[in-house]
Scaffold this motif. Structure first.
Motif, PDB file in Angstrom:
ATOM      1  N   GLY A 270       1.371   5.863   3.694  1.00  0.00           N
ATOM      2  CA  GLY A 270       1.956   6.791   4.652  1.00  0.00           C
ATOM      3  C   GLY A 270       1.297   6.769   6.012  1.00  0.00           C
ATOM      4  O   GLY A 270       1.869   7.228   6.997  1.00  0.00           O
TER       5      GLY A 270
ATOM      6  N   LEU B 137       7.111  10.985  -1.173  1.00  0.00           N
ATOM      7  CA  LEU B 137       7.392   9.729  -0.473  1.00  0.00           C
ATOM      8  C   LEU B 137       8.465   9.920   0.587  1.00  0.00           C
ATOM      9  O   LEU B 137       8.567   9.148   1.526  1.00  0.00           O
TER      10      LEU B 137
ATOM     11  N   VAL C 209      -0.297   7.050  -1.827  1.00  0.00           N
ATOM     12  CA  VAL C 209       0.774   7.491  -0.940  1.00  0.00           C
ATOM     13  C   VAL C 209       0.227   7.676   0.483  1.00  0.00           C
ATOM     14  O   VAL C 209       0.839   7.267   1.462  1.00  0.00           O
TER      15      VAL C 209
ATOM     16  N   LYS D 233       8.233  -4.244  -5.826  1.00  0.00           N
ATOM     17  CA  LYS D 233       7.470  -4.209  -4.573  1.00  0.00           C
ATOM     18  C   LYS D 233       6.828  -5.551  -4.218  1.00  0.00           C
ATOM     19  O   LYS D 233       6.848  -5.964  -3.067  1.00  0.00           O
TER      20      LYS D 233
ATOM     21  N   ALA E 214      10.969  10.018  -6.118  1.00  0.00           N
ATOM     22  CA  ALA E 214      10.355   9.649  -4.839  1.00  0.00           C
ATOM     23  C   ALA E 214      10.129  10.901  -3.995  1.00  0.00           C
ATOM     24  O   ALA E 214       9.099  11.064  -3.345  1.00  0.00           O
TER      25      ALA E 214
ATOM     26  N   GLN F  14      -1.985  10.495  -4.931  1.00  0.00           N
ATOM     27  CA  GLN F  14      -1.987  10.937  -3.544  1.00  0.00           C
ATOM     28  C   GLN F  14      -2.603   9.915  -2.603  1.00  0.00           C
ATOM     29  O   GLN F  14      -2.088   9.651  -1.516  1.00  0.00           O
TER      30      GLN F  14
ATOM     31  N   THR G 121       6.311   2.825   7.395  1.00  0.00           N
ATOM     32  CA  THR G 121       6.192   2.977   5.950  1.00  0.00           C
ATOM     33  C   THR G 121       7.541   2.713   5.285  1.00  0.00           C
ATOM     34  O   THR G 121       8.541   3.339   5.626  1.00  0.00           O
TER      35      THR G 121
ATOM     36  N   GLY H  30       3.335   3.805  -5.649  1.00  0.00           N
ATOM     37  CA  GLY H  30       3.583   5.116  -5.052  1.00  0.00           C
ATOM     38  C   GLY H  30       3.354   6.260  -6.006  1.00  0.00           C
ATOM     39  O   GLY H  30       4.129   7.190  -6.091  1.00  0.00           O
TER      40      GLY H  30
ATOM     41  N   VAL I  36       9.610   2.722   1.767  1.00  0.00           N
ATOM     42  CA  VAL I  36       9.607   3.254   0.402  1.00  0.00           C
ATOM     43  C   VAL I  36      10.715   2.578  -0.393  1.00  0.00           C
ATOM     44  O   VAL I  36      11.873   2.550   0.025  1.00  0.00           O
TER      45      VAL I  36
ATOM     46  N   ALA J 144       8.457   8.247   4.531  1.00  0.00           N
ATOM     47  CA  ALA J 144       9.274   7.036   4.665  1.00  0.00           C
ATOM     48  C   ALA J 144       9.850   6.885   6.071  1.00  0.00           C
ATOM     49  O   ALA J 144      10.429   7.812   6.623  1.00  0.00           O
TER      50      ALA J 144
ATOM     51  N   THR K  74       5.571   1.044  -0.482  1.00  0.00           N
ATOM     52  CA  THR K  74       5.220   1.746  -1.711  1.00  0.00           C
ATOM     53  C   THR K  74       6.462   2.100  -2.499  1.00  0.00           C
ATOM     54  O   THR K  74       7.582   2.037  -1.998  1.00  0.00           O
ATOM     55  N   GLY K  75       6.257   2.452  -3.752  1.00  0.00           N
ATOM     56  CA  GLY K  75       7.373   2.792  -4.630  1.00  0.00           C
ATOM     57  C   GLY K  75       6.885   2.785  -6.064  1.00  0.00           C
ATOM     58  O   GLY K  75       5.733   2.432  -6.322  1.00  0.00           O
TER      59      GLY K  75
END
Lengths: 317, 543, 138
Positions: free
Chosen positions: A157, A181, A153, A54, A176, A150, A162, A147, A164, A185, A47-48
């Protein structure tokens, strides 16, 4: 159809994932078949922020994983999630474009998924998709989400590992952190590492990790490594794949893997509880009893909360 | 030329060029002055009213009709025909595989060879294209971008083989790679290596080819992709600023390089908006070149441009209506002060123009030039409250875009353009505008005559020109025989040198490209030799 | 979700949008992508320079209901039927819909060769949605 998917028919697998997404009795039936056969694959959440690269990283990571796979395994599963329009329910799913350029098409199965409005739906569909891919022996399965939000994430998560992704530039790491995040991570990637500011981004992350690190005696601690990549040309991807492997080993050796999977099962089960209870509640709200209670709320002789409690009285004992 | 923005200075400058030998009067016999209204006058900074003091009073715009299909030999025949009739400018269109750096025998080329332009695979094709033409005596315009340095290398090699030194060559190659990522999508490599190639071409032509224009900064395709007039203006000029910054970073002096830049705009159907856009383009370019980039030479400040009518405005329904659209757009281009103009053929929405439709397109320009009187007075709408306001408004909107790019690039427009490409800013803005337009059409808020309203009487299209499979068959044989006859060891060595030079950004690519095409490496082979080092580019899904 | 976009069983349609070959004119494709999104369709956007193989690959994995191709060059008579055949050879039952600049005289030929529908420039959202809905096997 499940057996056809196990035999390697992609069309059948594609169809199964549609059933998972739609949910309902067919989806439940599929879960019954798939669940006992699953539990082997490593789930990587990636995620990001939008524009961090990504899709390219996911594609490159999938290519590295596919190259390392055993001959008799189908390869890598990817679930790429994009938001649905909250107004129309439609979506434009564009993650395949940059992924397709770099993946090994034979050894990778990519499915695009729209969030379809309700966060609860996505929270159920994603574990369902992982379960099916896992049951037909895809390993690892990579889940790519934006990301922000909620649910997205949470989904990333709750993976085994995970990742990031951030990019150089003022405040990316700070953002982040704000998005929550940082806590989820296991591995950080600073992508577009050839750009000015990459080392600053790395330093910011180190600093935040130092501030946030409170190892507790007796609880296994993993300090998230920070990797530098240039996804467009593949720089740093082998290191990332290595690091995912190290984290996998660490999870297994410390028993943390079991903890995470249990919390994921719990997350899914509770999601389903919400859904079931919600359905019961909505049905009862339509009943004579429900209509009468709503009337009392209107007359201000009863609060909405009290009406809801009474509606589910038998279930809340 | 005096830089004093006075009437007297303008009159002095105007008197230096002889006027055309025609009666500058209305059709009723009323004599008309070359200019009305306030200064700064044409040829005076910031050139809002025109880049030259006398404009069409001394010379009409160039009626440059861009066309081409079939084999190099077919096009060569048409070039010679044109030269026999006194033409001096050759305009070359390439087919899609050539534009994308693919040979005619690539699987991607199937069905496209020779369709919308000439197919060039190897140097012998280029030699066929210009056979028996004295390249020292013509000016050649080549519309190609991604593989432009390779095609340029072939042109140089062709000239030198025929005994013409490269320093004698005159012409333009489009080489505008930024708008490819933003709109036309004919890119090969990622932006930065592409710009390195173009910078190499700029340095090479600056040093060795004084009569060559290495870039035509093109907004045309940005508009065709769906942008608004203000976006076309802003993105094009920003791209121009970015090339200037790249050239300066490569060690060129702004006043050596900027006078070689030219522009290419679209003329769409909203008459007054278009005229405001053209006027604003001149004013913005002059001011930025002078104030931001420190240009001293007035020629660096001149935004000279070619204009083409809007292909995207042509309708497949009731195609003859397009003749009226093209006439209005051509008039806007002329009142806007274009240096050259292409008018579209009315049937171009569906297929290649026929001989008849291409002739009508040219006749349309001739009617504007010789019947309307639009060429008698310079900037005839200058001073109109509406047009002056529109000019200011176009400028204001463009400045907002420049400010955004400047911020994205942390004080560099070049970096801002790179970032805007990478983060999808340009394609997103263009897609937004295109969608807004379509939604308005869909909702009945915007009328398109013959399509959304007034639709009776459509007879559909007839007599479409089609390209047969013969061209492709011919070209495949030609390519096979060239590959058969060449010395493959030399080709391999030359391609290895191309790859090696590509890996070293301090080396100018042009010499090794010229060597490679001379030993008959194909266009695609050279493209791939660089791709090994540069990689490829895939657009992210900004929809 | 609008009714128009719902597949027969009430779920959103999933439609692949792509261009075959070298042609880079993607204005129409992008406009249609947004049109469909705003009508509740899930668009799997593949964009430029796809081949029949890459589209089939995506169609299988995405369990697509339809494949939409945008064509603005002369290749439609070669490329569109080839896509239709590739779909058949892969054993898929997915309609191929072509949009873009197609001369009237070529439309019949494309339909004869198995293209499910041909949409010209200026087709409205309703027309596009109707063409997809009518083509998707129930």
């Amino acid at each position: 159809m499940f057996e056809r998917a196990v035999a390697g028919e992609r069309r059948a697998l594609g169809r199964l994932l549609t059933l998972v997404e739609r949910g309902g009795p067919a989806g439940d039936e599929l879960a019954e078949i798939a669940h006992p056969r699953a539990g082997h694959c490593h789930v990587v959440g990636l995620t990001g922020a939008p524009g961090a690269g990504k899709s390219t990283i996911t594609g490159r990571l999938a290519a590295a994983a596919s190259a390392a796979r055993a001959d008799d395994t189908p390869g890598v599963g990817v679930v790429a999630i994009d938001p649905s329009s909250p107004i129309t329910g439609g979506a434009i799913l564009g993650d395949r474009i940059r992924m397709d350029e770099v993946i090994d098409r034979e050894g990778t199965f990519v499915r695009s998924m729209a969030t379809r409005g309700s966060s609860g739906g996505l929270a159920l569909a994603v574990p369902g998709a992982i379960r099916v891919l896992d049951a037909v022996a895809y390993d690892p399965v990579i889940i790519e989400t934006v990301g922000v939000g909620q649910v997205e994430v949470d989904i990333a998560g709750t993976a085994d590992t995970t990742v990031v992704v951030v990019t150089p530039g003022w405040g990316d790491a700070v953002q982040a952190n704000k998005a929550g995040l940082l806590e989820v991570a296991d591995i950080f990637v600073v992508n577009k590492a050839e750009r000015p500011g990459a080392s600053d981004a790395r330093r910011d992350l180190e600093l935040m990790l130092d501030l946030g690190a409170h190892p507790v005696e007796g609880v296994p601690h993993w300090r998230a490594p920070i990797l530098m990549t240039t996804a467009t040309d593949g720089t740093g991807i082998d290191e990332l794949w290595n690091e995912v492997g190290k984290h996998r080993t660490w999870l297994q050796e410390t028993g943390e893997l079991e903890n995470r999977r249990q919390s994921r099962d719990r997350f899914e089960m509770l999601g389903r509880v919400d859904e079931l209870l919600g359905a019961v509640g909505r049905a009862r709200a339509e009943s004579d009893h429900g209509v009468r209670l709503l009337g009392e709320v209107k007359e201000r002789s009863m609060s909405p909360a009290a009406a809801a409690s009474e509606l589910l009285n038998d279930l809340l004992q | 030329m005096s830089t004093e923005p006075s009437r007297a200075a303008w009159e002095e400058a105007f008197a230096q060029t002889p006027e055309r030998d025609v009666d500058f009067e209305t059709m009723s016999g009323v004599p008309v002055e070359p200019i009305y209204g306030e200064g700064p006058y044409p040829g005076q900074y910031p050139y809002t009213r025109g880049v030259y003091p006398s404009m069409y009073r001394s010379r009409l715009w160039t009626m440059r009709m861009f066309a081409g299909f079939g084999t190099a030999e077919d096009t060569n025949g048409r070039f010679k025909e044109l030269l026999r009739h006194g033409g001096t400018g050759l305009s070359t269109a390439f087919d899609m595989p050539t534009l994308m750096g693919r040979d005619s025998d690539s699987e991607w080329a199937e069905g496209e060879v020779g369709h919308c332009g000439v197919a060039i695979d190897t140097l012998p094709d280029m030699e066929d294209l210009f056979a028996d033409i004295d390249l020292a005596g013509v000016s050649t315009s080549m519309t190609i971008n991604g593989p432009a340095p390779i095609i340029m290398a072939m042109y140089i090699a062709t000239a030198e083989k025929s005994g013409v030194e490269r320093s004698k060559l005159a012409g333009t190659i489009q080489s505008d790679i930024f708008k490819e990522y933003q709109a036309q999508k004919e890119y090969i490599y990622p932006p930065r290596p592409s710009v390195r190639l173009i910078t190499d071409l700029m340095r090479f032509t600056s040093a060795e080819m004084p009569k060559w224009h290495p870039i035509s900064v093109s907004g045309y395709h940005i508009r065709e992709a769906g942008s608004t007039a203000a976006q076309e203006l802003a993105f094009t000029l920003a791209n121009g600023f970015a090339y200037v910054e790249a050239a300066v970073a490569a060690g060129l002096d702004v006043d050596d390089f900027a006078p070689r830049l030219s522009f290419f705009f679209n003329s769409h159907i909203d008459f007054f908006e278009e005229i405001g856009k053209f006027r604003a383009a001149r004013r913005i370019w002059a001011r930025w070149m002078k104030e931001r980039y420190g240009a001293k030479n007035p020629k660096s400040m001149l935004c000279r441009f070619h204009t083409q009518t809007a292909g995207v405005s042509l309708t497949a329904q009731q195609p003859e209506n397009n003749i009226a659209r093209v006439a209005i757009q051509a008039l806007a281009g002329v009142i806007g002060g274009s240096q050259s103009l292409h008018t579209d053929a009315y049937d171009e929405a569906m297929a290649l123009p026929t001989e008849k439709s291409a002739r009508i397109a040219l006749r349309t320009q001739q009617i504007v030039a010789h019947e309307t009187g639009a060429a008698n007075v310079i900037d005839p709408l200058g001073g109109s409250p509406y047009v002056e306001w529109m000019t200011d408004e176009m400028e204001r909107r463009a400045e907002e875009v420049f400010a955004h790019l400047d911020e994205l690039g942390d004080g560099s427009i070049l970096e801002g353009v790179y970032e805007g490409i990478e983060n999808g800013y340009f394609v997103g803005e263009i897609a937004d505008a295109a969608y807004r337009f379509e939604r308005n059409v869909n909702a009945g808020r915007r009328i398109i005559v013959g399509v959304t309203d007034f639709t009776d009487g459509d007879e559909g299209q007839k007599n479409l020109l089609r390209i047969g499979p013969e061209v492709e068959e011919y070209q495949l044989k030609r390519l096979a025989s060239v590959k058969q006859a060449r010395d493959n060891a030399k080709v391999d060595a030359a391609l290895a040198q191309v790859s090696a030079d590509a890996a070293d950004p301090t080396i100018n690519m042009m010499p090794s490209l010229i060597e490679a095409v001379k030993v008959h490496a194909t266009e695609e082979e050279v493209v791939m030799a660089m791709e090994k080092v540069f990689g490829t580019y895939v657009e992210q899904a900004i929809v | 979700m609008t009714d128009a976009a719902a597949a027969t069983d009430g779920e959103p349609l999933r439609v692949i949008l792509a261009k075959l070959g070298l042609d880079g004119h993607d204005r129409g494709l992008k406009v249609v992508a947004r049109m469909l999104r705003d009508a509740g369709v899930e668009v799997i956007y593949l964009g430029l320079r796809q081949t029949a193989a890459t589209i089939i690959n995506a169609a299988e994995q995405e369990d697509a209901d339809a494949i939409g191709l945008s064509m603005h060059n002369a290749g439609h008579l070669t490329l569109a039927p080839r896509m239709v055949n590739a779909v058949k050879e892969a054993g898929l039952d997915i309609p191929v819909i072509v949009g873009g600049i197609i001369p009237d005289e070529d439309i019949t030929e494309l339909l004869d060769k198995g293209v499910a529908a041909v949409l010209g420039p200026g087709a409205s959202t309703d027309e596009v949605i109707a063409a997809i809905r009518d083509s998707v096997p129930s």
